[in-house]
Design a protein around this motif. Sequence first.
Motif, PDB file in Angstrom:
ATOM      1  N   GLY A   1       7.984   5.270 -15.531  1.00 43.41           N
ATOM      2  CA  GLY A   1       9.264   5.476 -14.875  1.00 43.41           C
ATOM      3  C   GLY A   1       9.498   4.367 -13.870  1.00 43.41           C
ATOM      4  O   GLY A   1       8.541   3.833 -13.294  1.00 43.41           O
ATOM      5  N   LEU A   2      10.750   3.982 -13.669  1.00 39.23           N
ATOM      6  CA  LEU A   2      11.080   2.922 -12.717  1.00 39.23           C
ATOM      7  C   LEU A   2      11.368   3.519 -11.345  1.00 39.23           C
ATOM      8  O   LEU A   2      12.063   4.528 -11.220  1.00 39.23           O
ATOM      9  N   LEU A   3      10.822   2.868 -10.318  1.00 36.83           N
ATOM     10  CA  LEU A   3      11.073   3.309  -8.946  1.00 36.83           C
ATOM     11  C   LEU A   3      12.525   3.035  -8.568  1.00 36.83           C
ATOM     12  O   LEU A   3      13.055   1.962  -8.839  1.00 36.83           O
ATOM     13  N   ASN A   4      13.145   4.020  -7.927  1.00 37.32           N
ATOM     14  CA  ASN A   4      14.498   3.798  -7.426  1.00 37.32           C
ATOM     15  C   ASN A   4      14.446   3.352  -5.967  1.00 37.32           C
ATOM     16  O   ASN A   4      13.360   3.178  -5.400  1.00 37.32           O
ATOM     17  N   SER A   5      15.587   3.172  -5.365  1.00 41.55           N
ATOM     18  CA  SER A   5      15.639   2.654  -3.994  1.00 41.55           C
ATOM     19  C   SER A   5      15.124   3.649  -2.962  1.00 41.55           C
ATOM     20  O   SER A   5      14.945   3.304  -1.798  1.00 41.55           O
TER      21      SER A   5
ATOM     22  N   ALA B   1       0.850  -1.194   0.000  1.00 33.71           N
ATOM     23  CA  ALA B   1       0.000   0.000   0.000  1.00 33.71           C
ATOM     24  C   ALA B   1       0.884   1.240   0.000  1.00 33.71           C
ATOM     25  O   ALA B   1       1.926   1.278   0.658  1.00 33.71           O
ATOM     26  N   ALA B   2       0.480   2.248  -0.748  1.00 35.45           N
ATOM     27  CA  ALA B   2       1.297   3.452  -0.826  1.00 35.45           C
ATOM     28  C   ALA B   2       0.440   4.661  -1.143  1.00 35.45           C
ATOM     29  O   ALA B   2      -0.591   4.553  -1.821  1.00 35.45           O
ATOM     30  N   THR B   3       0.843   5.818  -0.653  1.00 35.33           N
ATOM     31  CA  THR B   3       0.232   7.088  -0.999  1.00 35.33           C
ATOM     32  C   THR B   3       1.205   7.813  -1.920  1.00 35.33           C
ATOM     33  O   THR B   3       2.311   8.174  -1.516  1.00 35.33           O
ATOM     34  N   ILE B   4       0.796   7.963  -3.182  1.00 35.78           N
ATOM     35  CA  ILE B   4       1.698   8.538  -4.172  1.00 35.78           C
ATOM     36  C   ILE B   4       1.571  10.062  -4.183  1.00 35.78           C
ATOM     37  O   ILE B   4       0.461  10.605  -4.231  1.00 35.78           O
ATOM     38  N   HIS B   5       2.704  10.725  -4.131  1.00 31.47           N
ATOM     39  CA  HIS B   5       2.751  12.185  -4.265  1.00 31.47           C
ATOM     40  C   HIS B   5       3.291  12.507  -5.657  1.00 31.47           C
ATOM     41  O   HIS B   5       4.351  12.018  -6.050  1.00 31.47           O
ATOM     42  N   LEU B   6       2.556  13.311  -6.398  1.00 30.17           N
ATOM     43  CA  LEU B   6       2.943  13.643  -7.764  1.00 30.17           C
ATOM     44  C   LEU B   6       3.294  15.119  -7.871  1.00 30.17           C
ATOM     45  O   LEU B   6       2.562  15.986  -7.382  1.00 30.17           O
ATOM     46  N   ALA B   7       4.424  15.402  -8.495  1.00 35.64           N
ATOM     47  CA  ALA B   7       4.862  16.784  -8.692  1.00 35.64           C
ATOM     48  C   ALA B   7       5.298  16.975 -10.134  1.00 35.64           C
ATOM     49  O   ALA B   7       5.732  16.035 -10.799  1.00 35.64           O
ATOM     50  N   ALA B   8       5.151  18.212 -10.629  1.00 36.64           N
ATOM     51  CA  ALA B   8       5.600  18.569 -11.973  1.00 36.64           C
ATOM     52  C   ALA B   8       6.617  19.690 -11.865  1.00 36.64           C
ATOM     53  O   ALA B   8       6.518  20.555 -10.982  1.00 36.64           O
ATOM     54  N   SER B   9       7.614  19.667 -12.750  1.00 36.15           N
ATOM     55  CA  SER B   9       8.658  20.693 -12.696  1.00 36.15           C
ATOM     56  C   SER B   9       8.101  22.086 -12.975  1.00 36.15           C
ATOM     57  O   SER B   9       8.684  23.083 -12.559  1.00 36.15           O
TER      58      SER B   9
ATOM     59  N   LEU C   1       9.059  17.636 -16.264  1.00 36.87           N
ATOM     60  CA  LEU C   1       9.518  16.466 -15.518  1.00 36.87           C
ATOM     61  C   LEU C   1       8.476  16.123 -14.464  1.00 36.87           C
ATOM     62  O   LEU C   1       8.168  16.934 -13.588  1.00 36.87           O
ATOM     63  N   LEU C   2       7.925  14.922 -14.563  1.00 33.55           N
ATOM     64  CA  LEU C   2       6.935  14.442 -13.597  1.00 33.55           C
ATOM     65  C   LEU C   2       7.652  13.561 -12.583  1.00 33.55           C
ATOM     66  O   LEU C   2       8.440  12.689 -12.964  1.00 33.55           O
ATOM     67  N   THR C   3       7.361  13.766 -11.303  1.00 34.73           N
ATOM     68  CA  THR C   3       8.018  13.001 -10.241  1.00 34.73           C
ATOM     69  C   THR C   3       6.974  12.404  -9.310  1.00 34.73           C
ATOM     70  O   THR C   3       6.147  13.123  -8.749  1.00 34.73           O
ATOM     71  N   ALA C   4       7.008  11.075  -9.177  1.00 31.89           N
ATOM     72  CA  ALA C   4       6.135  10.369  -8.224  1.00 31.89           C
ATOM     73  C   ALA C   4       7.000   9.939  -7.050  1.00 31.89           C
ATOM     74  O   ALA C   4       8.078   9.363  -7.236  1.00 31.89           O
TER      75      ALA C   4
ATOM     76  N   ALA D   1      10.036   7.828  -8.720  1.00 31.25           N
ATOM     77  CA  ALA D   1      10.091   7.542 -10.159  1.00 31.25           C
ATOM     78  C   ALA D   1       9.858   8.843 -10.909  1.00 31.25           C
ATOM     79  O   ALA D   1       9.057   9.679 -10.489  1.00 31.25           O
ATOM     80  N   THR D   2      10.554   9.019 -12.011  1.00 31.64           N
ATOM     81  CA  THR D   2      10.408  10.240 -12.803  1.00 31.64           C
ATOM     82  C   THR D   2      10.148   9.907 -14.262  1.00 31.64           C
ATOM     83  O   THR D   2      10.493   8.820 -14.749  1.00 31.64           O
ATOM     84  N   PHE D   3       9.539  10.874 -14.962  1.00 36.10           N
ATOM     85  CA  PHE D   3       9.321  10.747 -16.399  1.00 36.10           C
ATOM     86  C   PHE D   3       9.258  12.151 -16.983  1.00 36.10           C
ATOM     87  O   PHE D   3       8.574  13.023 -16.445  1.00 36.10           O
ATOM     88  N   SER D   4       9.967  12.358 -18.083  1.00 36.96           N
ATOM     89  CA  SER D   4       9.982  13.658 -18.744  1.00 36.96           C
ATOM     90  C   SER D   4       9.130  13.579 -20.001  1.00 36.96           C
ATOM     91  O   SER D   4       9.290  12.657 -20.815  1.00 36.96           O
TER      92      SER D   4
END
Length: 195
Positions: free
Chosen positions: A166-170, A119-127, A138-141, A174-177
Motif C-alpha cells: 500500500g502507498l503511504l498518503n500524506s 525512523a518510524a514506529t508502525i501501528h498495524l490494525a485489521a478491520s 482491510l489492513l491499515t498501517a 497505508a492500507t491494503f485489502s
Amino acid sequence: ASTSPAKTVTVTQATTRTTLSAALASAPGTAVTTAPSGASVILTATVSPAAAAGTVTFNNGGVAMGAPVTVSSGIATLATTALTTAGANPLSAVFAPTTVAANKASTSNTVSFTVTKPAATIHLAASSATPFYGSSVLLTASGLPAAAAGESITFADTTGTTLGTGLLNSSGVATFSTSTSSPLAYGSHTIKATF
C-alpha cells in the motif's frame, strides 16, 4: 605612410567551473551526502570566476528541483525538503551565463546523495481479528511520517507470504485489502507491515 601586417584577434568566452555541495540546514557549514527523507537540505553551487553572471539550475537525476537561482558573487543556493526518494539521488548544478558571448556554461560534479527512510514506529490494525473465510480484511498501517508520502508499505504473513503493498498518503497511513481465501487461508495468521 606605412601599414603594419594584419593581426587576427579572436575574442573567446571565459571558461567557467561549477562545483556542488550539500549540507543540512541545521549545520550549513558541514558538507553531507546523506539525510533522512524530507530533511531540510541546502544545496550550494560555487561558480568560478566569481564575476560570472548567470543562473544555476539544481537537478536531481536530470530533473530540475525548482526555478533557476541567480548567482551572486559566485554562489547560488537552494534550500529544499524535496529529497524524499529513498536511495541514491544524483544531484548536479548547471550554470547558464547571462551573456553567452562572455562566459561558457558549465555543469558541476554529480553528488550521489543518499536519502534514508525516516525512523518510524508502525501501528498495524485489521478491520476484523476474526474474519469469516472468503471475506476481505482491510489492513491499515499508520504512525509513519508524512514526509514519506508515496513510499510503499509491504504487508506480509510472518511465514514469508507477501500479501501486498500500500502507498503511504500524506497522513502517514497505508492500507491494503486482502481476501481470507487467498492468500490468507483458514487458520491463524500473524501479519506485519514493513516500511
